[in-house]
Design a protein around this motif. Structure first.
Motif, PDB file in Angstrom:
ATOM      1  N   ILE A   1     -56.974  -2.190-119.568  1.00  0.00           N
ATOM      2  CA  ILE A   1     -56.316  -2.398-118.275  1.00  0.00           C
ATOM      3  C   ILE A   1     -56.030  -1.071-117.556  1.00  0.00           C
ATOM      4  O   ILE A   1     -55.700  -0.065-118.187  1.00  0.00           O
ATOM      5  CB  ILE A   1     -54.989  -3.163-118.514  1.00  0.00           C
ATOM      6  CG1 ILE A   1     -55.250  -4.496-119.228  1.00  0.00           C
ATOM      7  CG2 ILE A   1     -54.242  -3.385-117.204  1.00  0.00           C
ATOM      8  CD1 ILE A   1     -56.158  -5.461-118.514  1.00  0.00           C
ATOM      9  N   ASP A   2     -56.134  -1.108-116.233  1.00  0.00           N
ATOM     10  CA  ASP A   2     -55.593  -0.070-115.348  1.00  0.00           C
ATOM     11  C   ASP A   2     -56.319   1.269-115.399  1.00  0.00           C
ATOM     12  O   ASP A   2     -55.734   2.304-115.041  1.00  0.00           O
ATOM     13  CB  ASP A   2     -54.091   0.145-115.619  1.00  0.00           C
ATOM     14  CG  ASP A   2     -53.231  -0.846-114.856  1.00  0.00           C
ATOM     15  OD1 ASP A   2     -53.780  -1.564-113.992  1.00  0.00           O
ATOM     16  OD2 ASP A   2     -52.021  -0.905-115.137  1.00  0.00           O
ATOM     17  N   VAL A   3     -57.561   1.287-115.823  1.00  0.00           N
ATOM     18  CA  VAL A   3     -58.352   2.508-115.711  1.00  0.00           C
ATOM     19  C   VAL A   3     -59.486   2.291-114.707  1.00  0.00           C
ATOM     20  O   VAL A   3     -59.596   3.004-113.714  1.00  0.00           O
ATOM     21  CB  VAL A   3     -58.878   2.971-117.078  1.00  0.00           C
ATOM     22  CG1 VAL A   3     -59.871   4.127-116.920  1.00  0.00           C
ATOM     23  CG2 VAL A   3     -57.705   3.415-117.967  1.00  0.00           C
TER      24      VAL A   3
ATOM     25  N   ASN B   1     -53.659   7.414-121.877  1.00  0.00           N
ATOM     26  CA  ASN B   1     -54.542   7.508-120.708  1.00  0.00           C
ATOM     27  C   ASN B   1     -53.719   7.118-119.466  1.00  0.00           C
ATOM     28  O   ASN B   1     -52.903   7.921-119.025  1.00  0.00           O
ATOM     29  CB  ASN B   1     -55.819   6.692-120.888  1.00  0.00           C
ATOM     30  CG  ASN B   1     -55.572   5.307-121.490  1.00  0.00           C
ATOM     31  OD1 ASN B   1     -55.028   4.440-120.841  1.00  0.00           O
ATOM     32  ND2 ASN B   1     -55.966   5.104-122.758  1.00  0.00           N
ATOM     33  N   HIS B   2     -53.935   5.924-118.938  1.00  0.00           N
ATOM     34  CA  HIS B   2     -53.108   5.442-117.822  1.00  0.00           C
ATOM     35  C   HIS B   2     -51.623   5.502-118.186  1.00  0.00           C
ATOM     36  O   HIS B   2     -50.795   5.938-117.397  1.00  0.00           O
ATOM     37  CB  HIS B   2     -53.553   4.029-117.469  1.00  0.00           C
ATOM     38  CG  HIS B   2     -52.584   3.260-116.647  1.00  0.00           C
ATOM     39  ND1 HIS B   2     -52.336   3.544-115.321  1.00  0.00           N
ATOM     40  CD2 HIS B   2     -51.786   2.200-116.967  1.00  0.00           C
ATOM     41  CE1 HIS B   2     -51.437   2.690-114.864  1.00  0.00           C
ATOM     42  NE2 HIS B   2     -51.088   1.873-115.829  1.00  0.00           N
ATOM     43  N   SER B   3     -51.301   5.027-119.366  1.00  0.00           N
ATOM     44  CA  SER B   3     -49.941   5.116-119.897  1.00  0.00           C
ATOM     45  C   SER B   3     -50.042   5.619-121.334  1.00  0.00           C
ATOM     46  O   SER B   3     -51.134   5.641-121.910  1.00  0.00           O
ATOM     47  CB  SER B   3     -49.253   3.738-119.847  1.00  0.00           C
ATOM     48  OG  SER B   3     -49.901   2.842-120.726  1.00  0.00           O
TER      49      SER B   3
ATOM     50  N   SER C   1     -50.984  -5.313-123.311  1.00  0.00           N
ATOM     51  CA  SER C   1     -51.957  -4.222-123.184  1.00  0.00           C
ATOM     52  C   SER C   1     -51.238  -2.887-123.076  1.00  0.00           C
ATOM     53  O   SER C   1     -51.692  -1.867-123.587  1.00  0.00           O
ATOM     54  CB  SER C   1     -52.855  -4.424-121.959  1.00  0.00           C
ATOM     55  OG  SER C   1     -52.107  -4.279-120.746  1.00  0.00           O
ATOM     56  N   HIS C   2     -50.134  -2.862-122.349  1.00  0.00           N
ATOM     57  CA  HIS C   2     -49.263  -1.702-122.219  1.00  0.00           C
ATOM     58  C   HIS C   2     -47.939  -2.195-121.656  1.00  0.00           C
ATOM     59  O   HIS C   2     -47.793  -3.386-121.386  1.00  0.00           O
ATOM     60  CB  HIS C   2     -49.896  -0.588-121.379  1.00  0.00           C
ATOM     61  CG  HIS C   2     -50.154  -0.886-119.933  1.00  0.00           C
ATOM     62  ND1 HIS C   2     -50.846  -2.002-119.489  1.00  0.00           N
ATOM     63  CD2 HIS C   2     -49.815  -0.204-118.803  1.00  0.00           C
ATOM     64  CE1 HIS C   2     -50.927  -1.969-118.167  1.00  0.00           C
ATOM     65  NE2 HIS C   2     -50.298  -0.896-117.719  1.00  0.00           N
ATOM     66  N   HIS C   3     -46.970  -1.310-121.498  1.00  0.00           N
ATOM     67  CA  HIS C   3     -45.604  -1.775-121.240  1.00  0.00           C
ATOM     68  C   HIS C   3     -45.304  -2.055-119.773  1.00  0.00           C
ATOM     69  O   HIS C   3     -44.237  -2.579-119.464  1.00  0.00           O
ATOM     70  CB  HIS C   3     -44.598  -0.743-121.763  1.00  0.00           C
ATOM     71  CG  HIS C   3     -44.536   0.516-120.931  1.00  0.00           C
ATOM     72  ND1 HIS C   3     -45.559   1.433-120.914  1.00  0.00           N
ATOM     73  CD2 HIS C   3     -43.597   0.989-120.077  1.00  0.00           C
ATOM     74  CE1 HIS C   3     -45.234   2.430-120.094  1.00  0.00           C
ATOM     75  NE2 HIS C   3     -44.064   2.190-119.567  1.00  0.00           N
ATOM     76  N   HIS C   4     -46.209  -1.711-118.846  1.00  0.00           N
ATOM     77  CA  HIS C   4     -45.872  -1.753-117.417  1.00  0.00           C
ATOM     78  C   HIS C   4     -45.478  -3.149-116.930  1.00  0.00           C
ATOM     79  O   HIS C   4     -46.126  -4.149-117.264  1.00  0.00           O
ATOM     80  CB  HIS C   4     -47.036  -1.222-116.587  1.00  0.00           C
ATOM     81  CG  HIS C   4     -47.141   0.269-116.610  1.00  0.00           C
ATOM     82  ND1 HIS C   4     -48.251   0.951-116.197  1.00  0.00           N
ATOM     83  CD2 HIS C   4     -46.239   1.221-116.989  1.00  0.00           C
ATOM     84  CE1 HIS C   4     -48.044   2.256-116.327  1.00  0.00           C
ATOM     85  NE2 HIS C   4     -46.836   2.448-116.804  1.00  0.00           N
ATOM     86  N   ALA C   5     -44.440  -3.161-116.070  1.00  0.00           N
ATOM     87  CA  ALA C   5     -43.848  -4.424-115.611  1.00  0.00           C
ATOM     88  C   ALA C   5     -44.827  -5.257-114.798  1.00  0.00           C
ATOM     89  O   ALA C   5     -44.771  -6.491-114.828  1.00  0.00           O
ATOM     90  CB  ALA C   5     -42.600  -4.140-114.790  1.00  0.00           C
ATOM     91  N   ASP C   6     -45.731  -4.598-114.063  1.00  0.00           N
ATOM     92  CA  ASP C   6     -46.610  -5.405-113.202  1.00  0.00           C
ATOM     93  C   ASP C   6     -47.598  -6.234-114.016  1.00  0.00           C
ATOM     94  O   ASP C   6     -48.004  -7.308-113.593  1.00  0.00           O
ATOM     95  CB  ASP C   6     -47.319  -4.533-112.149  1.00  0.00           C
ATOM     96  CG  ASP C   6     -48.125  -3.391-112.721  1.00  0.00           C
ATOM     97  OD1 ASP C   6     -47.842  -2.968-113.873  1.00  0.00           O
ATOM     98  OD2 ASP C   6     -49.029  -2.896-112.029  1.00  0.00           O
ATOM     99  N   HIS C   7     -47.969  -5.768-115.227  1.00  0.00           N
ATOM    100  CA  HIS C   7     -48.898  -6.530-116.067  1.00  0.00           C
ATOM    101  C   HIS C   7     -48.198  -7.375-117.128  1.00  0.00           C
ATOM    102  O   HIS C   7     -48.860  -8.122-117.840  1.00  0.00           O
ATOM    103  CB  HIS C   7     -49.896  -5.578-116.748  1.00  0.00           C
ATOM    104  CG  HIS C   7     -50.891  -5.018-115.779  1.00  0.00           C
ATOM    105  ND1 HIS C   7     -52.081  -5.653-115.471  1.00  0.00           N
ATOM    106  CD2 HIS C   7     -50.855  -3.907-115.011  1.00  0.00           C
ATOM    107  CE1 HIS C   7     -52.744  -4.938-114.560  1.00  0.00           C
ATOM    108  NE2 HIS C   7     -52.019  -3.876-114.261  1.00  0.00           N
ATOM    109  N   ALA C   8     -46.876  -7.215-117.247  1.00  0.00           N
ATOM    110  CA  ALA C   8     -46.168  -7.906-118.330  1.00  0.00           C
ATOM    111  C   ALA C   8     -44.902  -8.610-117.882  1.00  0.00           C
ATOM    112  O   ALA C   8     -44.190  -9.177-118.702  1.00  0.00           O
ATOM    113  CB  ALA C   8     -45.833  -6.915-119.444  1.00  0.00           C
TER     114      ALA C   8
HETATM  115 ZN   LIG Z   1     -50.118   0.010-115.792  1.00  0.00          ZN
END
Ligand SMILES: [Zn+2]
Length: 328
Positions: A182-184, A163-165, A98-105
């Protein structure tokens, strides 16, 4: 409930908060500390009560969408459980970021080397930068839109701006009446610090309207323990709109001159005093209005820092109030 002394861990000093509205909570977790449920047909979601992930089971294998570090190997257990129950292969053939952030990936590497990884081109750019072995860069990338067809099932991926990222995408399942974004919006809960830790404030504020433009009934929002509805998105939009209106009013009514006069040549002290006054004026009524409506609305630092970010975006992105005289 009264707080009790808890000894050396210091927890007795921590504040009490309003009870969580029951509507903000999701299904109970199993003994392995996860829940997997059907969204619609062969689309499933997984939660540990805080993070969310999703997967499609097909005749040709499984497509996984996000792999939060906190769910970790329980995602593998959830896939195996559902694939076995449906008599379908449990091999994960595709993984979508969904995006690159470590907590979701951060559990993306759990599915082995034979997985086709798909993400936005900026996700690839950022993951190459981050050089984290738990988040291999996607081999398949796209700029605006990508249609993923696996085993007769379809997911439409789209990027509609930062947006978020910078790289956060919309994942639409047209055959499952579902959107994953995710994350909005946090289903039933306020955003955490600083507009849910977002980088582009105007993009964040505009994103829910883009999400609502899609046709869907089920919304996989990434947090917390249940799926979201269109009403959840609407309540979130109202919370953000109320903050914006309150910040505009505070910027228009708080006189900065006393703050600058008070600190004289210490310009940054004057800036702090003025911005803190505007933030307090803007955020306090929002905390009061949403306590009991959105879970954790009474954790004031969340609404205060989100209000601060939106107030800064109004100043810096729209120019509101920045032309006021600041020197006496
Ligand atoms: Zn995120």
């Amino acid at each position: 409930m009264t707080s009790t002394a808890t000894g050396a861990d210091g927890a007795a000093d921590l504040p009490d908060y309003a009870p969580i509205p029951r509507s903000a909570l999701g299904p109970a977790l199993n003994d392995q500390r996860y829940y997997v449920g059907r969204v619609e047909r062969n689309l499933y979601w997984v939660t540990d009560g805080v993070y969310q992930s999703a997967f499609l089971t097909t005749r040709d294998g499984v497509v996984v969408f996000d792999a939060p570090a906190s769910i970790g190997n329980n995602l593998r257990l959830a896939v195996d459980e559902i694939a076995a129950a449906n008599g379908l292969p449990n091999t994960v053939t595709h993984f979508v970021y969904s995006h690159h952030h470590a907590d979701h990936a951060g559990a993306a590497s759990l599915f082995g080397g034979n997985v086709v990884r798909i993400g936005h081109e900026e996700t690839k750019h950022l993951l190459v930068r981050d050089n984290d072995p738990t988040r291999p860069a996607p081999e398949v990338t796209f700029t605006d839109r990508y249609t993923l067809d696996v085993g007769g099932e379809r997911a439409e991926l789209a990027w509609h701006g930062p947006n978020h990222s910078p790289d956060n995408i919309y994942i639409h399942f047209p055959g499952h009446d579902t959107l994953m974004f995710i994350d909005v919006v946090n289903a039933g809960w306020v955003p955490i610090y600083n507009v849910n830790l977002s980088e582009d404030v105007p993009g964040y504020m505009g994103a829910p309207a883009i999400a609502l433009d899609y046709p869907w009934t089920h919304f996989i929002c990434g947090h917390l323990g249940r799926l979201a509805t269109r009403d959840d998105v609407t309540v979130h939009q109202q919370y953000i709109a109320d903050i914006e209106a309150s910040a505009r009013e505070a910027l228009a009514t708080v006189d900065p001159i006393p703050s600058y006069m008070r600190y004289g040549e210490n310009a940054w002290a004057g800036v702090k005093a003025n911005l803190d006054t505007v933030t307090e004026r803007a955020a306090a009524p929002i905390v009061a209005k949403y306590t009991g409506v959105l879970a954790a609305a009474d954790i004031e630092i969340f609404t205060y820092t989100t209000t601060f970010q939106i107030m800064q975006s109004l100043r810096l992105d729209t120019g509101l109030g920045v032309s006021r005289p600041v020197n006496p």
